[in-house]
Design an enzyme around this catalytic site. Structure first.
Site, PDB file in Angstrom:
ATOM      1  CB  VAL A 296      -0.958   0.002   1.206  1.00 52.90           C
ATOM      2  CG1 VAL A 296      -1.724   1.321   1.271  1.00 52.90           C
ATOM      3  CG2 VAL A 296      -1.933  -1.161   1.126  1.00 52.90           C
TER       4      VAL A 296
ATOM      5  CB  ALA B 179       5.322   0.576  -2.729  1.00 55.01           C
TER       6      ALA B 179
ATOM      7  CE  LYS C  14      -8.999  -5.078   9.654  1.00 59.18           C
ATOM      8  NZ  LYS C  14      -7.667  -5.068   8.998  1.00 59.18           N
TER       9      LYS C  14
ATOM     10  CB  VAL D 171     -14.215   0.852   7.313  1.00 52.18           C
ATOM     11  CG1 VAL D 171     -15.460  -0.012   7.094  1.00 52.18           C
ATOM     12  CG2 VAL D 171     -13.832   0.884   8.783  1.00 52.18           C
TER      13      VAL D 171
ATOM     14  CB  ILE E 223     -16.479   1.387  -0.018  1.00 55.75           C
ATOM     15  CG1 ILE E 223     -16.391   0.134  -0.878  1.00 55.75           C
ATOM     16  CG2 ILE E 223     -17.918   1.812   0.167  1.00 55.75           C
ATOM     17  CD1 ILE E 223     -17.054  -1.073  -0.254  1.00 55.75           C
TER      18      ILE E 223
ATOM     19  N   GLY F 207      -3.701 -15.842  -2.221  1.00 57.37           N
ATOM     20  CA  GLY F 207      -3.323 -14.660  -1.454  1.00 57.37           C
ATOM     21  C   GLY F 207      -4.499 -13.874  -0.895  1.00 57.37           C
TER      22      GLY F 207
ATOM     23  CD  GLU G 222      -2.824 -12.338   5.918  1.00 56.56           C
ATOM     24  OE1 GLU G 222      -1.677 -12.858   5.901  1.00 56.56           O
ATOM     25  OE2 GLU G 222      -3.066 -11.224   5.396  1.00 56.56           O
TER      26      GLU G 222
ATOM     27  CG  ASP H 244     -11.125  -7.779   8.760  1.00 56.32           C
ATOM     28  OD1 ASP H 244     -10.161  -7.018   8.923  1.00 56.32           O
ATOM     29  OD2 ASP H 244     -11.921  -7.669   7.812  1.00 56.32           O
TER      30      ASP H 244
ATOM     31  CE  LYS I 166     -12.013  -4.435   7.304  1.00 58.64           C
ATOM     32  NZ  LYS I 166     -12.018  -5.308   6.106  1.00 58.64           N
TER      33      LYS I 166
END
EC number: 1.1.1.3
Length: 440
Positions: A15, A17, A107, A134, A138, A189, A192, A203, A207
């Protein structure tokens, strides 16, 4: 001429880079949109030698995130390290304490420490922007905090984890098991090596706690969210949902009730005709239901370097323009408190799948236990799988038969009591499968 906004970026992973590349590529457009240019003047990351495909010539390298945050040459500290605590926390606190603005995609940190960081931002005049935390691309944070500032929100719900949505999509479309889809998601990918944080719903819960705070003016409280994951979902549940006109999604739901704000994460059956049911693969979606509004659904990529970087740069653009919105839409001191709503009080329809024993009186026993709790049945389906029939086509004795029930609106407590009684009666095998239904 207005001086450029000088950025310090902590974290140069995928992110970070991509953000660096995006700022370079959008140089002139950013200057035109913001009324000033945006410049990366310093960075920091774990490895200085790592090849990232970006040109860092002319950019200072700070020895630590804290050093970067306190660098007098940095106006806006961009935190892309991740993690709920150190070193991100101290660095952000230091930047805010100096009156600098902070942009983060973290987050976990916002869910855990967002209130104290927001208080620092209010006290010292900097911005705390976290759109990418989040739903990535979007714009749900800005929609709730600014676009719908004059609307009373009644409910917000959505698909907030692309990994789970990808797994459920593959299971539905290809009839695969949860384990098979998870392994494929890891290979690609999307998941995890240790996927529990995603597939167990945590997760999504982080959020949701942030969105609930913005929607209802309450303090962020991840421990107030009821959480279930998707590992118990079987292909037969998805097939049954399809036949009944539903689709199964892992939803985060926050809703205003008579007793407070109910926050929950769990597999949910949604009507196939609904907007959120059309969201497949790794895509995320959030639906906002407020007074005087037809429900608004925001759909887009909820993860990925480009999507996340685009949300980060939108927050940076707000800082460059001088926009200073309150981090949670209102002063921290005016945020209300919320407690974990007991799921026993939840009301709605339910999908129940039982493996009923092939015994005389089984159906009557199940019906009696449901009736004792005041549960009315909207539909019932009984199946005899091929493996449960003999050569003549008759059902084999003593083989459990799948029975699927759809209830009218009832309470979670009533469903739990009825199923506990059915299990005590020993007329079913294994544990019942229960999935809540969101009709609208």
């Amino acid at each position: 001429m207005v001086a450029p906004l000088k950025l310090g970026i902590a974290g140069l992973g995928t992110v970070g880079a991509e953000l660096f590349r995006l700022i370079a590529r959008q140089d002139k457009a950013l200057a035109a949109r913001c009324g000033r240019s945006v410049r990366v003047v310093a960075v920091t990351a774990r490895s200085k030698a790592k090849k990232r495909g970006i040109d860092l010539r002319g950019v200072s390298w700070a020895k630590s995130p804290l050093a970067l945050a306190t660098d007098p040459e940095v106006d806006c500290f961009v935190e892309l390290i991740g993690g709920a605590d150190e070193p991100a926390l101290s660095a952000i606190e230091a930047a805010l304490g100096l009156g600098k603005s902070v942009v983060t995609a973290n987050k976990a940190l916002i869910a855990k420490h967002g209130l104290r960081l927001a208080a620092l931002a209010e006290q010292h005049g900097g911005a705390l922007n976290y759109e990418a935390a989040v739903g990535a691309a979007i714009p749900v944070i800005k929609t709730l905090r600014e676009g719908l500032a004059g609307t009373e929100i009644n409910r917000i719900y959505g698909i907030l984890n692309g990994t789970c949505n990808y797994i459920l999509t593959r299971m539905e479309q290809e009839g695969l098991s949860f384990d098979a889809c998870l392994k494929d998601a890891q290979r690609l990918g999307y998941a995890e090596a240790n996927p529990s944080f995603d597939v167990d719903g945590h997760d999504t819960a982080q959020k949701l706690s942030i969105l609930a705070s913005l929607a209802f003016g309450t303090k962020v409280a991840q421990n107030a969210v009821y959480v279930e994951g998707i590992s118990s979902i079987a292909p037969e549940d998805l097939a049954a949902a399809d036949e009944l006109g539903y689709r199964v999604k892992l939803l985060g739901v926050a809703v205003r009730t008579k007793t407070g704000i109910e926050q929950r994460v769990h597999p949910t059956m949604v009507p196939r005709s609904s907007s959120i049911a059309q969201v497949m693969g790794v895509t995320n979606a959030v639906t906002i239901d407020g007074d005087g509004l037809t429900p608004i659904t925001l759909v887009g990529p909820g993860a990925g370097a480009e999507a996340t970087a685009s949300a980060v740069i939108a927050d940076i653009a707000d800082v460059a323009r001088g926009i200073r919105a309150l981090p949670f839409g209102r002063p921290v001191a005016k945020l209300g408190t919320t407690r974990k709503a007991p799921m026993e009080r939840h009301e709605g329809g339910y999908y129940i799948r039982l493996m009923a024993r092939d015994l005389t009186g089984t159906a009557a026993t199940i019906a009696t236990r449901l009736a004792e709790q005041g549960i009315s049945i909207e539909s019932i389906v009984q199946r005899h799988p091929n493996g449960n029939r003999d050569a003549a086509g008759a059902a084999k004795k003593s083989s459990p038969v799948p029975v699927i029930l759809i209830t009218y609106a009832t309470t979670e407590d009533a469903v739990r009591r009825a199923l506990a009684a059915v299990q005590r009666d020993k007329v079913i095998s294994g544990r019942p499968q229960v999935i809540r239904i969101e009709k609208n």
